[in-house]
Scaffold this motif. Structure first.
Motif, PDB file in Angstrom:
ATOM      1  N   THR A 176      -9.203  12.296  -9.917  1.00  0.00           N
ATOM      2  CA  THR A 176      -9.901  13.521 -10.326  1.00  0.00           C
ATOM      3  C   THR A 176     -10.312  14.355  -9.122  1.00  0.00           C
ATOM      4  OG1 THR A 176     -10.727  12.355 -12.279  1.00  0.00           O
ATOM      5  CG2 THR A 176     -11.788  14.436 -11.732  1.00  0.00           C
ATOM      6  N   ARG A 177     -10.732  13.704  -8.060  1.00  0.00           N
ATOM      7  CA  ARG A 177     -11.097  14.443  -6.848  1.00  0.00           C
ATOM      8  C   ARG A 177      -9.865  15.101  -6.234  1.00  0.00           C
ATOM      9  NH1 ARG A 177     -15.814  14.581  -4.418  1.00  0.00           N
ATOM     10  NH2 ARG A 177     -16.602  12.791  -5.569  1.00  0.00           N
ATOM     11  N   LEU A 178      -8.745  14.413  -6.305  1.00  0.00           N
ATOM     12  CA  LEU A 178      -7.502  15.001  -5.810  1.00  0.00           C
ATOM     13  C   LEU A 178      -7.121  16.223  -6.629  1.00  0.00           C
ATOM     14  CD1 LEU A 178      -4.965  14.945  -4.034  1.00  0.00           C
ATOM     15  CD2 LEU A 178      -3.994  13.248  -5.601  1.00  0.00           C
ATOM     16  N   ALA A 179      -7.300  16.150  -7.952  1.00  0.00           N
ATOM     17  CA  ALA A 179      -7.005  17.301  -8.808  1.00  0.00           C
ATOM     18  C   ALA A 179      -7.904  18.484  -8.445  1.00  0.00           C
ATOM     19  CB  ALA A 179      -7.183  16.921 -10.275  1.00  0.00           C
ATOM     20  N   SER A 180      -9.183  18.223  -8.153  1.00  0.00           N
ATOM     21  CA  SER A 180     -10.099  19.290  -7.726  1.00  0.00           C
ATOM     22  C   SER A 180      -9.632  19.915  -6.418  1.00  0.00           C
ATOM     23  CB  SER A 180     -11.515  18.740  -7.534  1.00  0.00           C
ATOM     24  OG  SER A 180     -12.196  18.669  -8.746  1.00  0.00           O
ATOM     25  N   TYR A 181      -9.198  19.073  -5.514  1.00  0.00           N
ATOM     26  CA  TYR A 181      -8.703  19.564  -4.223  1.00  0.00           C
ATOM     27  C   TYR A 181      -7.483  20.468  -4.420  1.00  0.00           C
ATOM     28  CZ  TYR A 181      -5.942  19.420   0.058  1.00  0.00           C
ATOM     29  OH  TYR A 181      -5.171  19.765   1.136  1.00  0.00           O
TER      30      TYR A 181
ATOM     31  N   ALA B  58       6.054  19.506  -3.336  1.00  0.00           N
ATOM     32  CA  ALA B  58       6.535  18.121  -3.321  1.00  0.00           C
ATOM     33  C   ALA B  58       5.422  17.163  -2.887  1.00  0.00           C
ATOM     34  CB  ALA B  58       7.739  17.996  -2.394  1.00  0.00           C
ATOM     35  N   GLU B  59       4.685  17.540  -1.840  1.00  0.00           N
ATOM     36  CA  GLU B  59       3.619  16.684  -1.321  1.00  0.00           C
ATOM     37  C   GLU B  59       2.499  16.509  -2.344  1.00  0.00           C
ATOM     38  OE1 GLU B  59       0.095  16.878   2.097  1.00  0.00           O
ATOM     39  OE2 GLU B  59       1.405  18.606   1.728  1.00  0.00           O
ATOM     40  N   LEU B  60       2.046  17.611  -2.939  1.00  0.00           N
ATOM     41  CA  LEU B  60       0.918  17.549  -3.871  1.00  0.00           C
ATOM     42  C   LEU B  60       1.300  16.833  -5.160  1.00  0.00           C
ATOM     43  CD1 LEU B  60      -0.502  21.163  -3.395  1.00  0.00           C
ATOM     44  CD2 LEU B  60      -1.372  19.036  -2.400  1.00  0.00           C
ATOM     45  N   THR B  61       2.501  17.109  -5.669  1.00  0.00           N
ATOM     46  CA  THR B  61       2.950  16.447  -6.901  1.00  0.00           C
ATOM     47  C   THR B  61       3.089  14.953  -6.686  1.00  0.00           C
ATOM     48  OG1 THR B  61       4.108  18.455  -7.595  1.00  0.00           O
ATOM     49  CG2 THR B  61       4.744  16.389  -8.666  1.00  0.00           C
ATOM     50  N   ALA B  62       3.639  14.566  -5.546  1.00  0.00           N
ATOM     51  CA  ALA B  62       3.791  13.135  -5.251  1.00  0.00           C
ATOM     52  C   ALA B  62       2.432  12.458  -5.134  1.00  0.00           C
ATOM     53  CB  ALA B  62       4.583  12.955  -3.959  1.00  0.00           C
ATOM     54  N   ALA B  63       1.466  13.140  -4.515  1.00  0.00           N
ATOM     55  CA  ALA B  63       0.131  12.552  -4.368  1.00  0.00           C
ATOM     56  C   ALA B  63      -0.544  12.381  -5.721  1.00  0.00           C
ATOM     57  CB  ALA B  63      -0.723  13.431  -3.458  1.00  0.00           C
ATOM     58  N   LEU B  64      -0.451  13.387  -6.587  1.00  0.00           N
ATOM     59  CA  LEU B  64      -1.051  13.292  -7.921  1.00  0.00           C
ATOM     60  C   LEU B  64      -0.381  12.189  -8.743  1.00  0.00           C
ATOM     61  CD1 LEU B  64      -1.391  17.101  -8.672  1.00  0.00           C
ATOM     62  CD2 LEU B  64      -3.293  15.478  -8.645  1.00  0.00           C
ATOM     63  N   THR B  65       0.932  12.100  -8.668  1.00  0.00           N
ATOM     64  CA  THR B  65       1.657  11.063  -9.414  1.00  0.00           C
ATOM     65  C   THR B  65       1.274   9.674  -8.929  1.00  0.00           C
ATOM     66  OG1 THR B  65       3.507  12.578  -9.766  1.00  0.00           O
ATOM     67  CG2 THR B  65       3.939  10.232 -10.053  1.00  0.00           C
ATOM     68  N   ALA B  66       1.210   9.498  -7.610  1.00  0.00           N
ATOM     69  CA  ALA B  66       0.856   8.186  -7.061  1.00  0.00           C
ATOM     70  C   ALA B  66      -0.573   7.799  -7.435  1.00  0.00           C
ATOM     71  CB  ALA B  66       1.019   8.208  -5.540  1.00  0.00           C
ATOM     72  N   ALA B  67      -1.503   8.766  -7.373  1.00  0.00           N
ATOM     73  CA  ALA B  67      -2.893   8.476  -7.746  1.00  0.00           C
ATOM     74  C   ALA B  67      -2.988   8.095  -9.221  1.00  0.00           C
ATOM     75  CB  ALA B  67      -3.778   9.687  -7.450  1.00  0.00           C
ATOM     76  N   ALA B  68      -2.228   8.782 -10.071  1.00  0.00           N
ATOM     77  CA  ALA B  68      -2.240   8.468 -11.507  1.00  0.00           C
ATOM     78  C   ALA B  68      -1.678   7.079 -11.768  1.00  0.00           C
ATOM     79  CB  ALA B  68      -1.432   9.518 -12.264  1.00  0.00           C
ATOM     80  N   GLU B  69      -0.634   6.710 -11.057  1.00  0.00           N
ATOM     81  CA  GLU B  69      -0.037   5.385 -11.263  1.00  0.00           C
ATOM     82  C   GLU B  69      -0.972   4.280 -10.779  1.00  0.00           C
ATOM     83  OE1 GLU B  69       3.746   5.726  -9.359  1.00  0.00           O
ATOM     84  OE2 GLU B  69       4.668   6.758 -11.063  1.00  0.00           O
TER      85      GLU B  69
ATOM     86  N   PRO C 290     -14.022  21.330 -15.226  1.00  0.00           N
ATOM     87  CA  PRO C 290     -13.313  20.997 -16.477  1.00  0.00           C
ATOM     88  C   PRO C 290     -11.800  21.047 -16.328  1.00  0.00           C
ATOM     89  CG  PRO C 290     -15.142  22.501 -16.904  1.00  0.00           C
ATOM     90  CD  PRO C 290     -14.968  22.450 -15.420  1.00  0.00           C
ATOM     91  N   LEU C 291     -11.295  22.022 -15.578  1.00  0.00           N
ATOM     92  CA  LEU C 291      -9.846  22.113 -15.392  1.00  0.00           C
ATOM     93  C   LEU C 291      -9.336  20.955 -14.545  1.00  0.00           C
ATOM     94  CD1 LEU C 291      -7.246  23.622 -15.877  1.00  0.00           C
ATOM     95  CD2 LEU C 291      -7.776  25.096 -13.919  1.00  0.00           C
ATOM     96  N   ALA C 292     -10.101  20.548 -13.542  1.00  0.00           N
ATOM     97  CA  ALA C 292      -9.694  19.402 -12.718  1.00  0.00           C
ATOM     98  C   ALA C 292      -9.608  18.133 -13.560  1.00  0.00           C
ATOM     99  CB  ALA C 292     -10.680  19.209 -11.564  1.00  0.00           C
ATOM    100  N   ALA C 293     -10.562  17.942 -14.471  1.00  0.00           N
ATOM    101  CA  ALA C 293     -10.521  16.773 -15.360  1.00  0.00           C
ATOM    102  C   ALA C 293      -9.269  16.812 -16.232  1.00  0.00           C
ATOM    103  CB  ALA C 293     -11.774  16.731 -16.230  1.00  0.00           C
ATOM    104  N   ALA C 294      -8.920  18.006 -16.740  1.00  0.00           N
ATOM    105  CA  ALA C 294      -7.728  18.132 -17.577  1.00  0.00           C
ATOM    106  C   ALA C 294      -6.459  17.860 -16.777  1.00  0.00           C
ATOM    107  CB  ALA C 294      -7.673  19.525 -18.202  1.00  0.00           C
ATOM    108  N   LEU C 295      -6.381  18.389 -15.552  1.00  0.00           N
ATOM    109  CA  LEU C 295      -5.191  18.167 -14.722  1.00  0.00           C
ATOM    110  C   LEU C 295      -5.048  16.688 -14.364  1.00  0.00           C
ATOM    111  CD1 LEU C 295      -2.809  19.268 -13.086  1.00  0.00           C
ATOM    112  CD2 LEU C 295      -4.407  19.690 -11.193  1.00  0.00           C
TER     113      LEU C 295
END
Length: 476
Positions: A255-260, A274-285, A318-323
């Motif tokens: 969630t903090r990454l999504a806010s960032y 590519a960098e941001l999508t990979a980071a979000l995917t890895a954090a979610a996994e 709220p948007l960061a939580a949704a993302l």
């Protein structure tokens, strides 16, 4: 046999838990900070007065730090009203929760207890044990000097280190300290190089005193920054040319990454796709863990309307939580489809805008009859108003009466006026949401809001959570 009073009690506890997860007493899009605080204080007083044991048990749930500190304060303030057994259980819960709270919040809690003249034996013992468990007393003395000093005085405790007595309580400081951090603080008053041996929050004041340029200071202090300090300072450091301050995306919670990510300009998000999508995917996994790929076919309706901006105090929260939920659900599902209220399909370029057509997006999501439908929204369905509730009612009563599709609404915003998170429809369970990391546990908790389970089941669930909480790591 469950009574009407049991049903009311279960509903009261769930209402409080949702508030304790989402509300922080700060301004939201639809209500001010004074309204938030007044509403939240009423809920705390109500649950403490009527269901003390359940109130204390919520410390074991995924409530936010603001409410955890309020619960601890209220339990200690009213210790005389508890039975001996209640005090024993509360003491263990409080000690365990304090060990998980950020130290600055605990020191603020101790200061609030001191101002309220709460100084019973249990409060002193809890203060003593928490201070004894601190890993670096010298760091606390430098970074939280007034907090540590006040806590020691209030609990009548000796300093935990022989040099801390002179450091904290003597107006005339010694010529030097054997403890390196204490001596760096002493030297920083007249020696600029010593500033960079201190924690950032302490060094910042000395840098201003010595007139050091902000950009030069940030570049040299960068090795001392914590992960959260690095995240908060990256934008200002970039503007000042201090490029050494960079966020560590691979270590950031989801969630903090999504806010960032949402705080970055759209152009930078595009350039770093590519960098941001990979980071979000890895954090979610990482967050999904063993549940990865176990939720079947999942559809999500996610709110990126204008109200998802939140407020100046909780910007884009709220948007960061949704993302964050969007990426986590993609990791949990075997098949996943997202429906943003704006109609956008590029999650990386989201920004708060437009109305909230939840009803239309729910229709789109239910069209494929998924196994699960998750709705992440503040619940202000306004395009057209009330359509979401009607769609969900018809779906549940006529099209899916056997509940083949599990529907849960997760709301990241506390509604101060109604003392709860805003609901979409009576037959759809709603749970408060702060961090996407808590989503699996909240979906489980939401089943109690469906009316199919009552107080005995809720008590059993809380007892299980308390037992797990108290035995996770070193028992408090």
């Amino acid at each position: 046999m469950e009574t009407h009073e049991d049903l009311i009690a279960a509903d009261d506890v769930l209402l409080f838990v949702n508030a304790a997860i989402t509300a922080t007493g700060q301004r939201e899009f639809h209500s001010g900070d004074a309204e938030q605080r007044l509403s939240l204080e009423f809920l705390h007083a109500y649950l403490l007065g009527n269901y003390r044991e359940l109130y204390a048990a919520t410390l074991a749930l995924d409530i936010n730090d603001h409410n955890a500190a309020l619960i601890v304060r209220n339990l200690l303030t009213t210790a005389a009203e508890a039975t001996a057994e209640q005090r024993r259980t509360e003491g263990r819960l409080i000690a365990r929760r304090l060990a998980l709270l950020p130290p600055q919040r605990v020191y603020r809690l101790f200061a609030a207890l001191r101002r309220a003249r709460v100084n019973n034996r249990r409060t002193r013992a809890i203060t003593r044990d928490w201070l004894a468990a601190r890993p670096d007393p010298a760091l606390d003395a430098v970074k939280y000097r007034s907090g540590l000093k006040g806590a020691l005085k209030h609990a009548h405790l000796p300093p935990p280190h022989q040099e801390l007595g002179p450091f904290l309580f003597r107006a005339k400081q010694p010529a030097s300290y054997r403890e390196p951090l204490l001596d760096a603080w002493r030297r920083a008053h007249f020696e600029q190089a010593a500033i960079y041996e201190l924690p950032f929050t302490v060094a910042e004041g000395f840098a201003a005193k010595h007139g050091i340029a902000r950009g030069a200071f940030l570049e040299r202090i960068a090795p001392n920054l914590t992960r959260l300090e690095r995240l908060r300072l990256q934008e200002s450091a970039r503007a000042l040319g201090a490029g050494a301050v960079s966020a560590e995306l691979d270590r950031m919670p989801l969630t903090r990454l999504a806010s960032y990510v949402l705080g970055l300009p759209l152009e930078e998000r595009t350039a770093r796709r590519a960098e941001l999508t990979a980071a979000l995917t890895a954090a979610a996994e990482r967050t999904a863990g063993p549940l990865r790929g176990s939720w079947g076919r999942v559809a999500a309706v996610l709110d990126d309307s204008f109200s998802s901006y939140g407020s100046g105090r909780k910007r884009r929260r709220p948007l960061a939580a949704a993302l964050a939920c969007h990426h986590l659900l993609a990791a949990l599902a075997t098949e996943y489809r997202a429906h943003w209220t704006s109609g956008r399909t590029d999650a990386l370029l989201l920004h708060p805008s437009g109305p909230t057509p939840l009803g239309l997006r729910i229709l789109d999501a239910l069209d494929a009859a998924p196994d699960r439908l998750l709705i992440v929204s503040d619940g202000w369905d306004n395009a057209p108003p009330g359509l979401a509730a009607e769609v969900l009612r018809i779906w549940r009563t006529r099209l899916d009466p056997h509940g083949r599709t599990a529907v849960v609404h997760l709301n990241p915003v506390y509604d101060a006026e109604d003392f709860e998170v805003r609901r979409l429809a009576p037959g759809v369970p709603t749970a408060g949401l702060r961090d996407a990391e808590d989503l699996p546990a909240l979906v489980e908790l939401a089943r109690f809001a469906e009316g199919r389970t009552g107080l005995p089941e809720l008590r059993a669930h809380l007892a299980d959570r308390v037992a797990a909480f108290l035995t996770d790591g070193n028992p408090a």
